[in-house]
Write a protein that holds these residues in place. Structure first.
Motif, PDB file in Angstrom:
ATOM      1  N   LYS A   1       1.326  92.226 -14.156  1.00 50.48           N
ATOM      2  CA  LYS A   1       2.348  93.198 -13.753  1.00 50.48           C
ATOM      3  C   LYS A   1       2.226  93.545 -12.271  1.00 50.48           C
ATOM      4  O   LYS A   1       3.227  93.632 -11.545  1.00 50.48           O
ATOM      5  CB  LYS A   1       2.223  94.469 -14.601  1.00 50.48           C
ATOM      6  N   ALA A   2       0.980  93.761 -11.825  1.00 45.80           N
ATOM      7  CA  ALA A   2       0.763  94.155 -10.431  1.00 45.80           C
ATOM      8  C   ALA A   2       1.160  93.038  -9.474  1.00 45.80           C
ATOM      9  O   ALA A   2       1.831  93.282  -8.446  1.00 45.80           O
ATOM     10  CB  ALA A   2      -0.703  94.530 -10.230  1.00 45.80           C
ATOM     11  N   CYS A   3       0.766  91.802  -9.792  1.00 42.24           N
ATOM     12  CA  CYS A   3       1.100  90.680  -8.916  1.00 42.24           C
ATOM     13  C   CYS A   3       2.601  90.412  -8.907  1.00 42.24           C
ATOM     14  O   CYS A   3       3.174  90.029  -7.873  1.00 42.24           O
ATOM     15  CB  CYS A   3       0.342  89.432  -9.350  1.00 42.24           C
ATOM     16  N   THR A   4       3.243  90.617 -10.045  1.00 43.73           N
ATOM     17  CA  THR A   4       4.696  90.446 -10.119  1.00 43.73           C
ATOM     18  C   THR A   4       5.400  91.421  -9.186  1.00 43.73           C
ATOM     19  O   THR A   4       6.328  91.036  -8.441  1.00 43.73           O
ATOM     20  CB  THR A   4       5.184  90.659 -11.568  1.00 43.73           C
ATOM     21  N   MET A   5       4.966  92.677  -9.186  1.00 44.66           N
ATOM     22  CA  MET A   5       5.585  93.672  -8.313  1.00 44.66           C
ATOM     23  C   MET A   5       5.278  93.401  -6.844  1.00 44.66           C
ATOM     24  O   MET A   5       6.153  93.539  -5.971  1.00 44.66           O
ATOM     25  CB  MET A   5       5.104  95.075  -8.692  1.00 44.66           C
TER      26      MET A   5
ATOM     27  N   PRO B   1      -3.815  86.352  -0.312  1.00 49.24           N
ATOM     28  CA  PRO B   1      -4.405  87.434   0.497  1.00 49.24           C
ATOM     29  C   PRO B   1      -3.825  88.817   0.201  1.00 49.24           C
ATOM     30  O   PRO B   1      -4.401  89.831   0.613  1.00 49.24           O
ATOM     31  CB  PRO B   1      -4.088  87.014   1.944  1.00 49.24           C
ATOM     32  N   LEU B   2      -2.686  88.861  -0.503  1.00 51.87           N
ATOM     33  CA  LEU B   2      -2.085  90.157  -0.836  1.00 51.87           C
ATOM     34  C   LEU B   2      -2.689  90.771  -2.096  1.00 51.87           C
ATOM     35  O   LEU B   2      -2.363  91.904  -2.448  1.00 51.87           O
ATOM     36  CB  LEU B   2      -0.571  90.006  -1.017  1.00 51.87           C
ATOM     37  N   LEU B   3      -3.574  90.019  -2.765  1.00 49.83           N
ATOM     38  CA  LEU B   3      -4.251  90.534  -3.951  1.00 49.83           C
ATOM     39  C   LEU B   3      -5.674  90.959  -3.586  1.00 49.83           C
ATOM     40  O   LEU B   3      -6.427  90.189  -2.998  1.00 49.83           O
ATOM     41  CB  LEU B   3      -4.309  89.472  -5.053  1.00 49.83           C
ATOM     42  N   GLU B   4      -6.007  92.188  -3.919  1.00 49.18           N
ATOM     43  CA  GLU B   4      -7.362  92.688  -3.706  1.00 49.18           C
ATOM     44  C   GLU B   4      -7.913  93.193  -5.044  1.00 49.18           C
ATOM     45  O   GLU B   4      -7.328  94.081  -5.664  1.00 49.18           O
ATOM     46  CB  GLU B   4      -7.376  93.826  -2.683  1.00 49.18           C
ATOM     47  N   LEU B   5      -9.013  92.611  -5.475  1.00 51.12           N
ATOM     48  CA  LEU B   5      -9.643  93.028  -6.726  1.00 51.12           C
ATOM     49  C   LEU B   5     -10.748  94.022  -6.409  1.00 51.12           C
ATOM     50  O   LEU B   5     -11.596  93.787  -5.536  1.00 51.12           O
ATOM     51  CB  LEU B   5     -10.225  91.805  -7.458  1.00 51.12           C
TER      52      LEU B   5
ATOM     53  N   ILE C   1      -1.963  94.573  -2.836  1.00 53.75           N
ATOM     54  CA  ILE C   1      -1.993  95.235  -4.137  1.00 53.75           C
ATOM     55  C   ILE C   1      -3.441  95.251  -4.640  1.00 53.75           C
ATOM     56  O   ILE C   1      -4.065  94.212  -4.788  1.00 53.75           O
ATOM     57  CB  ILE C   1      -1.057  94.542  -5.160  1.00 53.75           C
ATOM     58  N   GLY C   2      -3.982  96.443  -4.837  1.00 54.19           N
ATOM     59  CA  GLY C   2      -5.348  96.579  -5.337  1.00 54.19           C
ATOM     60  C   GLY C   2      -5.360  96.712  -6.852  1.00 54.19           C
ATOM     61  O   GLY C   2      -4.634  97.540  -7.411  1.00 54.19           O
ATOM     62  N   VAL C   3      -6.176  95.898  -7.525  1.00 57.37           N
ATOM     63  CA  VAL C   3      -6.262  95.912  -8.991  1.00 57.37           C
ATOM     64  C   VAL C   3      -7.723  96.099  -9.400  1.00 57.37           C
ATOM     65  O   VAL C   3      -8.596  95.349  -8.960  1.00 57.37           O
ATOM     66  CB  VAL C   3      -5.712  94.604  -9.599  1.00 57.37           C
TER      67      VAL C   3
END
Length: 575
Positions: free
Chosen positions: A384-388, A431-435, A401-403
């Motif tokens: 859901k987060a990556c989709t948004m 690079p837009l995904l931060e875990l 987006i931090g998850v």
């Protein structure tokens, strides 16, 4: 192709090979020739039987307890069926007997025109197993001599039945023992059962004749204390047991350290039957922190909490079967303190329960982690987060987006595959995904976690340490971690304007981050005073109500566009 027996019996190093293969086994393994002379064996065989290479099985009736008739019957089975198995009694030199399982298989091989017979056998000692089975039938623990759970429940049930008229108090305690000192290296008697026997002796000290101590299972004991007038008497007895077991226990010539935790329930206040009383004592036990000594009394609130937890777990599983209906994400913007721009958001999970109640993450996340639901739920959140984030990227607002990721997720074998597949499915720029991981995750199997983090780095996925400063990680680990940001825990931020200690801690964290070329972001900032202090000490980013509360997905783009419009308007204003 050569058989194992061929290899072991035909080569000169057969005995060495057998010992190498079987040295660590507790079972005795042996090979005989056609005359039943032992030609090969491991150390366990000699220890169990006192037979050596060159000894003959058929002449060992004193050891194996075979009569002439029994030996004939064994040979009959061997020749007819090819194998024999059964229980045998071995007579030891000290006069004691041991019960063993013996399995013998006949190996037949042709050499020229002659048939050569060999036997391969396995023998293992089952004396303790038989003793335990016999004792269990009599409801007695063979190692401690204490009653077992069933006998305890019967005794408790009888007392409850006899106390129905006067309803005098019956205190039931569940005592859980955990070993905090490794027993490795304690020779001979250094076993868990022996240690638990010593623990049982200590627990039984200063007991009244009417008190009942029983063993529920390997590490759990049950204690029945009749006729205690007040709860404080039960708690004082529990505390005495705890204090006594804080002392090291001598096991042979070594010492062992154990931890004891006690859950207490009292008849008739907490339950009116034996099973419920023990269940409530167990429930009280679960309220003690895992690594602590202590005791807890059952309360009705615990039962209410347990009932609620069961309801939430049931509803959560129903939601899981329906693609997590009722769960949704909100996003809290993060502010870059240099540019005054929102450069990222953290995805926060929420649950609107079927009853209409908004369940706090502090309540439902632990349930998800304990039940394993977090694996599927975490994958749902990531998707859901990556989709948004991809939607925002396509609308010219490429923000991070931090998850949050739990320990259960990162230790799950398909975790990296889930991340890769989600990025491919959503087409989000990695690079837009931060875990976000927590410090506590670094305490268990650090090498495995670091390896996974390096794999994420190869994917160009960012990693941040969340709630930094509240865990127990060593600062020496930070330089080797492939991370990009440190998130300063809100507990320090909220005290910034109150104590100099919090300022000193945050200043130290920011300096550590700078020295390692990591970005620092302060969580939970709510006031302008906190903002000023954070800027003074060089904090780079901020997340909290001061900048924005968590907002719904449909509000993110309007929020970003409004912020952009305000910047453009400000750029036209005269200096």
């Amino acid at each position: 192709m050569e058989s194992i027996v061929d290899i072991l019996t035909d080569r000169q190093d057969g005995q060495t090979t057998l010992n190498t293969i079987c040295a660590s086994l507790g079972e005795g393994i042996f090979i005989t020739n056609e005359h039943l002379i032992v030609t090969h064996s491991n150390e366990a065989f000699h220890r169990l039987t006192k037979l050596a290479i060159g000894d003959t099985l058929s002449d060992s009736s004193k050891i194996f307890g075979f009569s002439l008739y029994e030996r004939a019957e064994i040979w009959k089975d061997l020749l007819k069926k090819g194998s024999w198995k059964g229980e045998i009694t071995i007579h030891k030199d000290d006069g004691k007997t041991r019960i063993n399982n013996l399995f013998i298989s006949l190996i037949q091989r042709k050499e020229s025109d002659n048939k050569i017979f060999r036997c391969i056998g396995i023998i293992n000692d089952i004396t303790e197993k038989r003793l335990y089975e016999t004792s269990a039938k009599n409801s007695i623990c063979p190692s401690t001599g204490l009653p077992l759970r069933d006998a305890f429940i019967k005794k408790l049930s009888d007392l409850i039945f006899n106390n129905k008229k006067n309803r005098s108090h019956l205190t039931t305690a569940v005592l859980y023992i955990s070993i905090t000192h490794n027993l490795t290296g304690i020779a001979g008697i250094g076993t868990i059962d022996h240690l638990m026997t010593l623990v049982a002796n200590i627990l039984g000290e200063h007991s009244r004749n009417r008190d009942v101590l029983a063993r529920s299972n390997g590490s759990t004991f049950l204690l029945l204390l009749p006729d205690l007038d007040k709860a404080r008497h039960a708690s004082s007895i529990a505390q005495r047991k705890i204090n006594r077991l804080r002392e090291p226990i001598l096991v042979g010539d070594k010492t062992a350290q154990v931890r004891i935790q006690v859950g207490i329930a009292i008849y008739p206040d907490d339950a009116d039957n034996a099973d419920s009383l023990i269940d409530h004592a167990h429930l009280a036990l679960t309220k003690i922190e895992k690594k602590e000594f202590g005791w807890v009394m059952f309360s009705q609130k615990m039962q209410e909490a347990a009932n609620r937890r069961f309801l939430l777990e049931t509803d959560m599983r129903t939601s899981e079967r329906n693609n997590f209906i009722g769960f949704y994400l909100v996003y809290q913007p993060q502010l870059n303190l240099t540019t005054d721009e929102t450069n990222g958001v953290e995805a926060l999970l929420r649950w609107n329960h079927p009853s209409g109640e908004e369940i706090s993450p502090l309540e439902f996340i632990p349930i998800a982690e304990e039940t394993g639901i977090i694996i599927a739920l975490g994958a749902w959140v990531l998707d859901k987060a990556c989709t948004m984030a991809r939607v925002w990227e396509q609308n010219h607002h490429p923000i991070t987006i931090g998850v949050n990721v739990s320990a259960a997720q990162i230790n799950e074998s398909h975790f990296l595959e889930t991340v890769v597949n989600t990025l491919k499915k959503t087409n989000l720029s990695p690079p837009l995904l931060e875990l976000e991981i927590t410090e506590s995750m670094l305490l268990n199997d650090i090498d495995k976690v670091i390896a996974i983090l390096h794999q994420l780095k190869k994917l160009n996925v960012r990693v941040a340490i969340d709630d930094f400063g509240t865990g127990y990680s060593s600062l020496s680990m930070l330089p080797v971690l492939p991370i990009g940001r440190i998130k300063i825990d809100r507990s320090f931020v909220k005290k910034l304007t109150q104590t100099g200690e919090s300022i000193a801690i945050i200043d130290a964290i920011i300096k550590i981050a700078k020295s390692l070329r990591l970005c620092s972001i302060a969580e939970g900032a709510e006031s302008n005073g906190e903002l000023v202090i954070l800027k003074e000490h060089g904090c780079e980013e901020l997340q909290g109500f001061f900048h924005s509360k968590p907002i719904r997905e449909e509000s993110i783009l309007p929020f970003l566009k409004q912020e952009e419009a305000m910047r453009q308007k400000a750029s036209y204003l005269p200096n």
